[in-house]
Structure formats: C-alpha cells, structure tokens
Write an enzyme that holds these catalytic residues in place. Structure first.
Site, PDB file in Angstrom:
ATOM      1  N   HIS A  23       0.640  -1.300  -0.216  1.00 42.64           N
ATOM      2  CA  HIS A  23      -0.057   0.095   0.237  1.00 42.64           C
ATOM      3  C   HIS A  23       0.931   1.068   0.004  1.00 42.64           C
ATOM      4  O   HIS A  23       0.238   2.310  -0.117  1.00 42.64           O
ATOM      5  CB  HIS A  23      -1.023  -0.082   1.173  1.00 42.64           C
ATOM      6  CG  HIS A  23      -0.080   0.239   2.578  1.00 42.64           C
ATOM      7  ND1 HIS A  23       0.766  -0.568   2.866  1.00 42.64           N
ATOM      8  CD2 HIS A  23      -0.329   1.405   3.248  1.00 42.64           C
ATOM      9  CE1 HIS A  23       0.910  -0.005   4.158  1.00 42.64           C
ATOM     10  NE2 HIS A  23       0.596   1.199   4.374  1.00 42.64           N
TER      11      HIS A  23
ATOM     12  N   HIS B  88       1.652   7.015   0.044  1.00 41.33           N
ATOM     13  CA  HIS B  88       0.808   6.125   1.225  1.00 41.33           C
ATOM     14  C   HIS B  88      -0.530   5.780   0.478  1.00 41.33           C
ATOM     15  O   HIS B  88      -1.570   6.792   0.394  1.00 41.33           O
ATOM     16  CB  HIS B  88       0.650   6.566   2.101  1.00 41.33           C
ATOM     17  CG  HIS B  88       0.233   5.730   3.243  1.00 41.33           C
ATOM     18  ND1 HIS B  88      -1.184   5.440   3.395  1.00 41.33           N
ATOM     19  CD2 HIS B  88       0.850   5.116   4.188  1.00 41.33           C
ATOM     20  CE1 HIS B  88      -1.323   4.517   4.435  1.00 41.33           C
ATOM     21  NE2 HIS B  88       0.062   4.174   4.962  1.00 41.33           N
TER      22      HIS B  88
END
Length: 161
Positions: free
Chosen positions: A67, A82
């Site tokens: 992620h 992110h």
C-alpha cells in the site's frame, strides 16, 4: 501557487504520482498526515488506480502490504507515497507492485496499481498522501493550489539553497 525565490536557489520539481484531485495534506482524515508528523506534502484523491514515480530516484522500500512506497529523489528528497488510509489492514489485497527496493526509477515509471472500487467497497478511504519525509533539508517547499491534476504534472517544488 509556486512562490518566488532568489534566482540562485535551485528548484526541484515533484510531480503528481497519480491522476486525481490534489488536496492540502491538512485535509487528510488521518492525524499522522494532516498534522504533518511524517513530513510536509499533499494528497491526491485518485481518479485511477495507477501510481507512477514522481521523480527520478531510487526505491527505498516497498511495504510488504503493497500500500506504500518510499523512495529518494536524486536530489535527496525522501518521498513516501501512501495509497489510502489504514489500507495496511488489507495486507496487500487489491494492490500490485511493479518495483522492488534498491531499484532505480525514472519519473513516470509505474510503481503500483490498486483496485479503487474494491478498496472503497472494503470501507477504506483511497485518499493518497505524498509526503516529503525530510523537509528540513530544503530551504522551502511550495505546493500548487488544490485542483485536478494528471500523473507527471509538477505539483510541488523543493527549494535547495
């Protein structure tokens, strides 16, 4: 919008790694990002599930959960991308990475893809913070005003004295 600095100052451009709506980092619904605990930056509300390198540089870390990616620009900016908020809890589901740690990349190289709808359907916010983790290394940081942006569009300038 970008500010004015002395002509002798070197400006390092940081491009958007995603297509979408650029928003102020302070509007991110996560205090770690909104309060700039990890550094200064911006966020993108993605229009597509593709993330590209915002600069030429070196991949430092591809999180095991896929992620997030950390990289360093050739000028020394430490950048964290992110994807989503709390998406670490997905444990890599709905993400596919295309780079590995210690890999050199060029601006625009594909870093990762993610299934936006599946992530949203799982109850997660897909807002994607992009953070300069070492802002004290720069004389100034300028970020464009909130607007729709394309991948590879310059959205931030780091000022190196």
């Amino acid at each position: 919008m970008f500010g004015f600095f002395k002509n002798k100052d070197k400006k390092v451009g940081i491009c958007s790694p995603l297509k979408g709506k650029l928003i102020a980092i302070q509007k991110v619904n996560d205090p770690t990002f909104a309060e700039e605990i990890l550094g200064k930056g911006f966020a993108i509300v993605p229009a597509t599930g593709r993330v590209v390198a915002p600069v030429d540089g070196l991949i430092n870390l591809v999180f095991e959960t896929k992620h997030a990616i950390s990289m360093t620009s050739k000028e020394g900016a430490e950048i964290l991308i992110h994807v989503g908020l709390d998406t670490v809890n997905l444990r890599g589901e709905h993400f596919q990475t295309f780079v590995t740690a210690e890999q050199s990349v060029k601006k625009g190289d594909l870093l990762l893809e993610f299934d936006m709808e599946a992530i949203k359907n799982a109850g997660y916010d897909i807002t994607t913070p992009v953070v300069i983790c070492n802002p004290d290394q720069f004389v100034g940081i300028n970020i464009i005003d909130e607007k729709d942006v394309d991948m590879n569009e310059e959205v931030m300038q780091l000022i190196v004295s």
